[in-house]
Design a protein around this motif. Structure first.
Motif, mmCIF file in Angstrom:
data_model
loop_
_atom_site.group_PDB
_atom_site.id
_atom_site.type_symbol
_atom_site.label_atom_id
_atom_site.label_comp_id
_atom_site.label_asym_id
_atom_site.label_seq_id
_atom_site.Cartn_x
_atom_site.Cartn_y
_atom_site.Cartn_z
ATOM 1 N N LEU A 116 -5.632 5.358 -29.592
ATOM 2 C CA LEU A 116 -4.180 5.486 -29.841
ATOM 3 C C LEU A 116 -3.858 4.486 -30.909
ATOM 4 O O LEU A 116 -2.876 4.650 -31.660
ATOM 5 C CB LEU A 116 -3.450 5.760 -28.605
ATOM 6 C CG LEU A 116 -1.721 5.843 -28.559
ATOM 7 C CD1 LEU A 116 -1.597 7.247 -29.304
ATOM 8 C CD2 LEU A 116 -1.069 5.880 -27.415
ATOM 9 N N ARG A 125 1.516 8.658 -33.544
ATOM 10 C CA ARG A 125 1.159 8.308 -32.060
ATOM 11 C C ARG A 125 1.589 9.614 -31.481
ATOM 12 O O ARG A 125 1.050 10.129 -30.376
ATOM 13 C CB ARG A 125 1.552 7.182 -31.502
ATOM 14 C CG ARG A 125 0.653 5.788 -31.887
ATOM 15 C CD ARG A 125 1.011 4.670 -31.023
ATOM 16 N NE ARG A 125 2.604 4.031 -31.180
ATOM 17 C CZ ARG A 125 2.723 3.090 -32.336
ATOM 18 N NH1 ARG A 125 1.760 2.669 -33.165
ATOM 19 N NH2 ARG A 125 3.965 2.874 -32.380
ATOM 20 N N LEU A 129 -0.389 12.189 -29.256
ATOM 21 C CA LEU A 129 -0.106 12.587 -27.777
ATOM 22 C C LEU A 129 0.433 14.009 -27.424
ATOM 23 O O LEU A 129 -0.149 14.997 -26.866
ATOM 24 C CB LEU A 129 1.026 11.614 -27.282
ATOM 25 C CG LEU A 129 0.582 10.068 -27.125
ATOM 26 C CD1 LEU A 129 1.783 9.238 -27.066
ATOM 27 C CD2 LEU A 129 -0.532 10.151 -25.996
ATOM 28 N N ALA A 132 -2.631 16.188 -27.397
ATOM 29 C CA ALA A 132 -3.576 16.029 -26.275
ATOM 30 C C ALA A 132 -2.979 17.157 -25.331
ATOM 31 O O ALA A 132 -3.575 17.481 -24.423
ATOM 32 C CB ALA A 132 -3.438 14.411 -25.905
ATOM 33 N N GLN A 133 -1.616 16.619 -25.133
ATOM 34 C CA GLN A 133 -0.760 17.651 -24.188
ATOM 35 C C GLN A 133 -1.029 19.252 -24.541
ATOM 36 O O GLN A 133 -1.067 19.978 -23.548
ATOM 37 C CB GLN A 133 0.556 17.397 -24.288
ATOM 38 C CG GLN A 133 0.831 16.162 -23.583
ATOM 39 C CD GLN A 133 2.328 15.874 -23.591
ATOM 40 O OE1 GLN A 133 3.170 15.960 -22.447
ATOM 41 N NE2 GLN A 133 2.979 15.096 -24.527
ATOM 42 N N ALA A 139 -3.650 14.053 -19.162
ATOM 43 C CA ALA A 139 -4.166 13.234 -19.922
ATOM 44 C C ALA A 139 -4.598 11.850 -19.512
ATOM 45 O O ALA A 139 -3.456 11.306 -18.668
ATOM 46 C CB ALA A 139 -3.473 13.060 -21.571
ATOM 47 N N ILE A 141 -5.251 8.358 -21.129
ATOM 48 C CA ILE A 141 -5.292 7.496 -22.498
ATOM 49 C C ILE A 141 -5.159 6.080 -22.080
ATOM 50 O O ILE A 141 -4.243 5.752 -21.675
ATOM 51 C CB ILE A 141 -4.328 8.004 -23.581
ATOM 52 C CG1 ILE A 141 -4.583 9.513 -23.592
ATOM 53 C CG2 ILE A 141 -4.350 7.176 -24.730
ATOM 54 C CD1 ILE A 141 -3.442 10.503 -24.465
ATOM 55 N N TRP A 196 7.999 7.185 -25.428
ATOM 56 C CA TRP A 196 7.653 8.384 -24.725
ATOM 57 C C TRP A 196 9.020 8.799 -23.689
ATOM 58 O O TRP A 196 9.188 9.516 -23.231
ATOM 59 C CB TRP A 196 6.626 7.941 -23.766
ATOM 60 C CG TRP A 196 5.984 9.134 -23.338
ATOM 61 C CD1 TRP A 196 5.930 9.736 -22.212
ATOM 62 C CD2 TRP A 196 5.165 10.231 -23.948
ATOM 63 N NE1 TRP A 196 5.302 10.960 -21.957
ATOM 64 C CE2 TRP A 196 4.868 11.452 -23.385
ATOM 65 C CE3 TRP A 196 4.879 10.267 -25.263
ATOM 66 C CZ2 TRP A 196 3.912 12.361 -23.593
ATOM 67 C CZ3 TRP A 196 3.810 11.289 -25.805
ATOM 68 C CH2 TRP A 196 3.617 12.257 -25.091
ATOM 69 N N LEU A 202 5.109 10.645 -17.285
ATOM 70 C CA LEU A 202 4.323 9.583 -17.936
ATOM 71 C C LEU A 202 4.054 8.366 -16.877
ATOM 72 O O LEU A 202 5.399 7.859 -16.536
ATOM 73 C CB LEU A 202 4.648 9.127 -19.470
ATOM 74 C CG LEU A 202 3.910 7.966 -19.863
ATOM 75 C CD1 LEU A 202 2.310 8.155 -20.102
ATOM 76 C CD2 LEU A 202 4.528 7.322 -20.884
ATOM 77 N N LEU A 220 -2.174 5.468 -19.899
ATOM 78 C CA LEU A 220 -0.995 6.327 -20.135
ATOM 79 C C LEU A 220 -1.682 7.418 -19.327
ATOM 80 O O LEU A 220 -2.583 8.087 -19.801
ATOM 81 C CB LEU A 220 -0.657 6.941 -21.290
ATOM 82 C CG LEU A 220 -0.039 5.807 -22.228
ATOM 83 C CD1 LEU A 220 -0.953 4.585 -22.892
ATOM 84 C CD2 LEU A 220 0.565 6.289 -23.396
ATOM 85 N N ILE A 222 -0.718 11.295 -18.057
ATOM 86 C CA ILE A 222 0.351 12.333 -18.432
ATOM 87 C C ILE A 222 0.033 13.441 -17.639
ATOM 88 O O ILE A 222 -1.224 13.825 -17.488
ATOM 89 C CB ILE A 222 0.179 12.700 -19.889
ATOM 90 C CG1 ILE A 222 0.515 11.339 -20.748
ATOM 91 C CG2 ILE A 222 1.319 13.801 -20.392
ATOM 92 C CD1 ILE A 222 0.201 11.432 -22.092
#
Length: 223
Positions: A116, A125, A129, A132-133, A139, A141, A196, A202, A220, A222
């Motif tokens: 990241l 970024r 993210l 990823a979601q 997640a 990270i 975020w 998170l 992180l 998530i």
């Protein structure tokens, strides 16, 4: 063109004991992942940003995870070295800054270590993210903690606490690659929480190695 990993191993990674220290930090991050998610043999994992380099600290998930057949690795290279080292995992080549070549919700968990901070600024970024979601329901990270006294990529102490000063002083040295924000950003818990704010659940945890109250890394989580 050299990879970020190869440049890291040329710089901080070339210092005696650095790779052993990094391996211990990454083992702590792996243990946190197992503790938080308690995955079993049915859980599918996408690991974004795997390393083509060999070493104790490289690809800790692939080294330690008891069900490697459940891991799909995504990286910028051709994956030949990784396939050779970990023949049970799958590998997919991806392009930096582009949509991941996976379906929505294809995986249970996305993992990513030390990526990241290299993708660019706040918008990049956010895109990373979001992707990823999109492809997983959860997640994990991890990133270097920008407030740790030793800068991860150069092993230079304290200068990165003032990023402008760090980049100015090291611009014409062998560490010049790390003075470009596009190549590395110094991320903190406060910055990540601010970026975020108001989004999906998170949790940010300290992890890795510790010097007093300061941790080498942040995770992180998530859901």
């Amino acid at each position: 063109m050299k990879s970020i990993d190869s440049i890291y191993y040329r710089d901080a990674g070339s210092i005696r004991t650095a790779r052993g220290v990094s391996a211990r930090a990454r083992k702590a991050m792996y243990d946190l992942f197992i503790s938080e998610f308690a995955p079993d043999h049915s859980v599918s994992i996408l690991d974004i940003g795997v390393s083509e380099e060999d070493g104790l600290e490289a690809n800790m998930l692939e080294q330690q995870y008891p069900w490697p057949g459940q891991i799909t690795c995504a990286g910028l290279g051709d994956g030949a070295a990784l396939r050779s080292a970990f023949p049970k995992v799958s590998y997919v080549s991806i392009s930096a800054g582009e949509r991941l070549p996976f379906q929505d919700g294809q995986f249970d968990i996305v993992c990513s270590n030390a990526v990241l901070e290299h993708v660019g600024g706040p918008s990049e970024r956010a895109f990373f993210l979001a992707e990823a979601q999109r492809v997983a329901s959860s997640a994990f990270i991890t990133v270097p903690n920008g407030w740790f006294p030793i800068e991860h990529h150069t092993a230079v102490p304290l200068l990165h606490w003032n990023p402008k000063f760090f980049r100015f002083l090291l611009k014409r040295t062998r560490f010049s690659y790390w003075t470009t924000p596009r190549n590395v950003e110094f991320l903190s818990e406060a910055l990540l929480a601010k970026e975020w704010k108001g989004k999906k659940t998170l949790k940010i945890c300290k992890t890795g190695m510790y010097l007093g109250p300061l941790s080498s890394n942040l995770a992180l989580i998530i859901r």
